[in-house]
Design a protein around this motif. Structure first.
Motif, PDB file in Angstrom:
ATOM      1  N   ARG A   1     -50.500 -48.868 -15.949  1.00  0.00           N
ATOM      2  CA  ARG A   1     -49.939 -47.206 -15.643  1.00  0.00           C
ATOM      3  C   ARG A   1     -48.576 -47.489 -15.276  1.00  0.00           C
ATOM      4  O   ARG A   1     -48.140 -46.718 -14.534  1.00  0.00           O
ATOM      5  N   SER A   2     -48.068 -48.059 -15.441  1.00  0.00           N
ATOM      6  CA  SER A   2     -46.502 -47.810 -15.354  1.00  0.00           C
ATOM      7  C   SER A   2     -46.025 -46.809 -15.855  1.00  0.00           C
ATOM      8  O   SER A   2     -46.195 -46.410 -17.124  1.00  0.00           O
ATOM      9  N   ALA A   3     -44.676 -46.165 -15.441  1.00  0.00           N
ATOM     10  CA  ALA A   3     -44.015 -44.848 -15.943  1.00  0.00           C
ATOM     11  C   ALA A   3     -42.804 -45.312 -17.271  1.00  0.00           C
ATOM     12  O   ALA A   3     -43.028 -46.335 -17.382  1.00  0.00           O
ATOM     13  N   ALA A   4     -43.117 -44.124 -17.546  1.00  0.00           N
ATOM     14  CA  ALA A   4     -42.793 -44.483 -18.567  1.00  0.00           C
ATOM     15  C   ALA A   4     -40.935 -44.540 -19.338  1.00  0.00           C
ATOM     16  O   ALA A   4     -40.984 -44.104 -17.868  1.00  0.00           O
ATOM     17  N   ASN A   5     -40.390 -45.454 -19.328  1.00  0.00           N
ATOM     18  CA  ASN A   5     -39.169 -45.368 -19.278  1.00  0.00           C
ATOM     19  C   ASN A   5     -38.783 -46.852 -18.631  1.00  0.00           C
ATOM     20  O   ASN A   5     -37.459 -46.906 -18.264  1.00  0.00           O
ATOM     21  N   PHE A   6     -39.755 -46.962 -18.014  1.00  0.00           N
ATOM     22  CA  PHE A   6     -38.870 -48.152 -17.157  1.00  0.00           C
ATOM     23  C   PHE A   6     -39.913 -49.775 -17.339  1.00  0.00           C
ATOM     24  O   PHE A   6     -40.793 -49.360 -18.412  1.00  0.00           O
ATOM     25  N   PRO A   7     -39.841 -50.744 -17.050  1.00  0.00           N
ATOM     26  CA  PRO A   7     -40.757 -52.315 -16.853  1.00  0.00           C
ATOM     27  C   PRO A   7     -42.031 -51.999 -16.846  1.00  0.00           C
ATOM     28  O   PRO A   7     -42.918 -50.605 -16.481  1.00  0.00           O
ATOM     29  N   GLY A   8     -42.869 -52.641 -17.363  1.00  0.00           N
ATOM     30  CA  GLY A   8     -43.701 -52.850 -16.829  1.00  0.00           C
ATOM     31  C   GLY A   8     -45.205 -52.583 -18.228  1.00  0.00           C
ATOM     32  O   GLY A   8     -46.501 -51.977 -18.646  1.00  0.00           O
ATOM     33  N   TRP A   9     -44.575 -52.781 -20.007  1.00  0.00           N
ATOM     34  CA  TRP A   9     -45.278 -52.854 -21.114  1.00  0.00           C
ATOM     35  C   TRP A   9     -45.272 -53.570 -21.860  1.00  0.00           C
ATOM     36  O   TRP A   9     -44.499 -55.097 -21.601  1.00  0.00           O
ATOM     37  N   ASN A  10     -45.626 -53.356 -22.719  1.00  0.00           N
ATOM     38  CA  ASN A  10     -45.844 -54.630 -23.300  1.00  0.00           C
ATOM     39  C   ASN A  10     -45.828 -54.026 -25.136  1.00  0.00           C
ATOM     40  O   ASN A  10     -45.570 -55.473 -26.047  1.00  0.00           O
ATOM     41  N   LEU A  11     -45.734 -53.123 -25.262  1.00  0.00           N
ATOM     42  CA  LEU A  11     -45.452 -52.400 -26.631  1.00  0.00           C
ATOM     43  C   LEU A  11     -44.623 -51.178 -26.647  1.00  0.00           C
ATOM     44  O   LEU A  11     -45.210 -51.402 -25.591  1.00  0.00           O
ATOM     45  N   ARG A  12     -43.494 -50.882 -27.758  1.00  0.00           N
ATOM     46  CA  ARG A  12     -43.077 -49.530 -27.020  1.00  0.00           C
ATOM     47  C   ARG A  12     -42.475 -48.978 -28.573  1.00  0.00           C
ATOM     48  O   ARG A  12     -41.775 -50.095 -29.136  1.00  0.00           O
ATOM     49  N   ILE A  13     -42.470 -47.735 -28.760  1.00  0.00           N
ATOM     50  CA  ILE A  13     -42.185 -47.491 -30.015  1.00  0.00           C
ATOM     51  C   ILE A  13     -41.359 -45.959 -29.539  1.00  0.00           C
ATOM     52  O   ILE A  13     -41.991 -45.207 -28.755  1.00  0.00           O
ATOM     53  N   VAL A  14     -39.902 -46.209 -29.948  1.00  0.00           N
ATOM     54  CA  VAL A  14     -38.680 -45.071 -29.802  1.00  0.00           C
ATOM     55  C   VAL A  14     -38.163 -44.765 -30.897  1.00  0.00           C
ATOM     56  O   VAL A  14     -38.577 -45.042 -31.628  1.00  0.00           O
ATOM     57  N   PRO A  15     -37.680 -42.984 -30.913  1.00  0.00           N
ATOM     58  CA  PRO A  15     -36.824 -42.738 -32.073  1.00  0.00           C
ATOM     59  C   PRO A  15     -35.813 -43.553 -32.085  1.00  0.00           C
ATOM     60  O   PRO A  15     -35.400 -44.169 -31.293  1.00  0.00           O
ATOM     61  N   SER A  16     -35.634 -43.627 -33.686  1.00  0.00           N
ATOM     62  CA  SER A  16     -35.032 -44.350 -34.187  1.00  0.00           C
ATOM     63  C   SER A  16     -33.244 -44.331 -33.506  1.00  0.00           C
ATOM     64  O   SER A  16     -33.039 -42.897 -33.948  1.00  0.00           O
ATOM     65  N   ILE A  17     -32.104 -44.897 -33.193  1.00  0.00           N
ATOM     66  CA  ILE A  17     -30.946 -44.417 -32.462  1.00  0.00           C
ATOM     67  C   ILE A  17     -29.723 -43.601 -33.823  1.00  0.00           C
ATOM     68  O   ILE A  17     -29.157 -42.944 -33.717  1.00  0.00           O
ATOM     69  N   SER A  18     -30.094 -44.885 -34.850  1.00  0.00           N
ATOM     70  CA  SER A  18     -29.743 -43.864 -35.841  1.00  0.00           C
ATOM     71  C   SER A  18     -30.842 -43.033 -36.914  1.00  0.00           C
ATOM     72  O   SER A  18     -30.889 -44.159 -37.822  1.00  0.00           O
ATOM     73  N   PRO A  19     -31.420 -42.545 -37.364  1.00  0.00           N
ATOM     74  CA  PRO A  19     -32.651 -41.966 -38.195  1.00  0.00           C
ATOM     75  C   PRO A  19     -32.093 -41.278 -39.567  1.00  0.00           C
ATOM     76  O   PRO A  19     -30.819 -40.950 -39.342  1.00  0.00           O
ATOM     77  N   PHE A  20     -32.577 -41.692 -40.998  1.00  0.00           N
ATOM     78  CA  PHE A  20     -31.825 -41.534 -41.724  1.00  0.00           C
ATOM     79  C   PHE A  20     -32.516 -40.033 -42.050  1.00  0.00           C
ATOM     80  O   PHE A  20     -32.438 -39.107 -42.868  1.00  0.00           O
ATOM     81  N   LEU A  21     -33.757 -39.421 -40.932  1.00  0.00           N
ATOM     82  CA  LEU A  21     -34.253 -38.144 -41.070  1.00  0.00           C
ATOM     83  C   LEU A  21     -34.322 -37.810 -40.074  1.00  0.00           C
ATOM     84  O   LEU A  21     -34.672 -38.622 -38.692  1.00  0.00           O
ATOM     85  N   LYS A  22     -34.284 -35.739 -40.091  1.00  0.00           N
ATOM     86  CA  LYS A  22     -34.476 -35.559 -38.338  1.00  0.00           C
ATOM     87  C   LYS A  22     -35.690 -35.197 -38.008  1.00  0.00           C
ATOM     88  O   LYS A  22     -36.155 -34.372 -39.104  1.00  0.00           O
ATOM     89  N   ILE A  23     -36.280 -35.255 -37.164  1.00  0.00           N
ATOM     90  CA  ILE A  23     -37.248 -34.484 -36.925  1.00  0.00           C
ATOM     91  C   ILE A  23     -37.629 -32.678 -36.543  1.00  0.00           C
ATOM     92  O   ILE A  23     -38.744 -31.999 -36.934  1.00  0.00           O
ATOM     93  N   GLU A  24     -36.440 -32.406 -36.450  1.00  0.00           N
ATOM     94  CA  GLU A  24     -36.535 -30.919 -36.286  1.00  0.00           C
ATOM     95  C   GLU A  24     -36.164 -29.859 -37.042  1.00  0.00           C
ATOM     96  O   GLU A  24     -35.017 -30.501 -37.884  1.00  0.00           O
ATOM     97  N   GLY A  25     -36.492 -28.883 -37.809  1.00  0.00           N
ATOM     98  CA  GLY A  25     -36.226 -28.386 -38.638  1.00  0.00           C
ATOM     99  C   GLY A  25     -37.642 -27.554 -39.783  1.00  0.00           C
ATOM    100  O   GLY A  25     -38.600 -28.590 -39.771  1.00  0.00           O
ATOM    101  N   ASP A  26     -37.525 -27.098 -40.415  1.00  0.00           N
ATOM    102  CA  ASP A  26     -38.019 -27.133 -41.104  1.00  0.00           C
ATOM    103  C   ASP A  26     -36.954 -27.769 -43.368  1.00  0.00           C
ATOM    104  O   ASP A  26     -36.574 -27.752 -43.089  1.00  0.00           O
ATOM    105  N   LEU A  27     -38.209 -27.650 -44.086  1.00  0.00           N
ATOM    106  CA  LEU A  27     -37.822 -28.675 -45.110  1.00  0.00           C
ATOM    107  C   LEU A  27     -36.817 -27.396 -46.404  1.00  0.00           C
ATOM    108  O   LEU A  27     -36.146 -28.592 -46.779  1.00  0.00           O
ATOM    109  N   GLN A  28     -36.967 -26.188 -46.417  1.00  0.00           N
ATOM    110  CA  GLN A  28     -35.998 -25.680 -47.274  1.00  0.00           C
ATOM    111  C   GLN A  28     -36.047 -26.181 -48.499  1.00  0.00           C
ATOM    112  O   GLN A  28     -35.311 -26.450 -48.739  1.00  0.00           O
TER     113      GLN A  28
END
Ligand SMILES: [Zn+2]
Ligand SMILES: [Zn+2]
Ligand SMILES: [Zn+2]
Length: 342
Positions: A62-89
């Motif tokens: 139960r270590s704090a997020a974004n600090f050491p003490g994990w064994n698997l992590r998921i992060v948003p891509s630093i150069s995403p192909f698609l964006k999470i915010e907005g609507d499709l239009q």
């Protein structure tokens, strides 16, 4: 904002990933050779500040997020192909169809250790990776803008794996069903309409009987070289028990799949001198569409993983025709991989 554009002739969507925009003169025709890596690995434990804020992590103490003490992590891509915010239009412009490039693009950092190839993770760790795929797919399903989540891996520079040799995979949620997936769904349904059987179940039965292309038969899973392989040493991993939905795997099955994946990836690594490879997970799309739309999918579709070592290049004939030229007989490739000791 990235844009999704539809080819008006064959209905294929493409992503115009303007977020990654470069000026025309920044593209370089000579892209051979792996570029050098400078600086520490952003995916190793202790370097959490070098990635975007985590979406998900396994933190046994139960270590704090974004600090050491994990064994698997998921992060948003630093150069995403698609964006999470907005609507499709989604809209039309004369003959063309387009929509905003909405989606989720996440990177699964499969271990806190600086290990390059998933083949070198232990089975328990691979099972954790499988569980996190399932958790993320289930979570992304809640976003009604999305129709599909593609889980995939790029290992090695020629496979799109980037410069950093730290094992990871990616998930991309898309607002349209990918063409490849739709082709499989349509083909499987057509076969089912005629035979009232799942084409993948039939294929598994036949491969288990003939053993010509069978590499592994471990508990609930098989690994085979497909009859009509597109690429040399292409391997499909399928559950023996019929299921259209990868997320329905229980904990025992996750471990069995991890065992199978480790064996297959190790055979490729040892037998083919650590080749670059891709894998993709093909599973049922989210089933919340119009009533009746996916009516028979529980019966006619069967999830699987396709693994493609990148040891040949797609050339002009393939681009022009959609034919693939596979330079080795699938039976010979299977025989070779079967004999590689792991
Ligand atoms: Zn690392
Ligand atoms: Zn089936
Ligand atoms: Zn497939």
């Amino acid at each position: 904002m990235p844009e999704l554009r539809k080819d008006p002739v064959i209905g294929r969507w493409v992503i115009i990933a303007t977020e990654r925009a470069r000026r025309p003169d920044q593209f370089n025709g000579r892209t051979n050779g792996t570029p050098k890596v400078d600086g520490p690995c952003p995916f190793c434990e202790g370097n959490e500040s070098q990635t975007p804020s985590e979406i998900y992590a396994l933190r046994p103490n139960r270590s704090a997020a974004n600090f050491p003490g994990w064994n698997l992590r998921i992060v948003p891509s630093i150069s995403p192909f698609l964006k999470i915010e907005g609507d499709l239009q989604r809209r039309g412009k004369g003959v063309y169809d387009l929509m905003h490039g909405i989606g989720a693009h996440e990177v699964v950092i499969e271990t806190n250790q600086h290990i390059a190839n998933m083949a070198d993770l232990n089975e328990e760790q691979i099972a954790k990776v499988i569980t996190c795929y399932i958790d993320r797919i289930n979570d992304l399903e809640k976003d009604i803008r999305f129709k599909y989540v593609l889980v995939f891996k790029n290992y090695g520079w020629p496979a799109g794996g980037g410069r950093i040799r730290h094992t990871r995979s990616q998930l991309i949620a898309t607002p349209v069903n990918p063409k490849r997936v739709k082709e499989e769904l349509a083909g499987a349904r057509l076969y089912y309409d005629y035979h009232e059987r799942c084409v993948f179940c039939d294929l598994i039965k036949q491969e288990l009987e003939s053993k010509d292309r069978l590499i592994l038969d471990i508990d609930g899973f098989i690994a085979v070289v497909p009859f009509a392989s597109r690429f040399p040493f292409e391997v499909w991993v399928l559950p023996k028990k019929h299921s259209c939905d990868f997320t329905s795997l229980d904990s025992r099955q996750r471990l069995e799949l991890a065992k199978t994946m480790k064996k297959v990836l190790s055979k490729l690594k040892i037998g083919l001198n650590d080749p670059p490879y891709n894998y993709v997970l093909h599973t049922a799309p989210f089933r919340r569409q119009k009533a009746g739309y996916w009516k028979s999918i529980d019966y006619d579709y069967h999830w699987h993983i396709e693994i493609i070592p990148r040891i040949t290049r797609i050339a002009g004939f393939e681009w022009g025709t959609g034919f693939y030229i596979c330079p080795i007989a699938p039976e010979e490739a299977a025989d070779f991989l079967r004999k590689v000791e792991v």
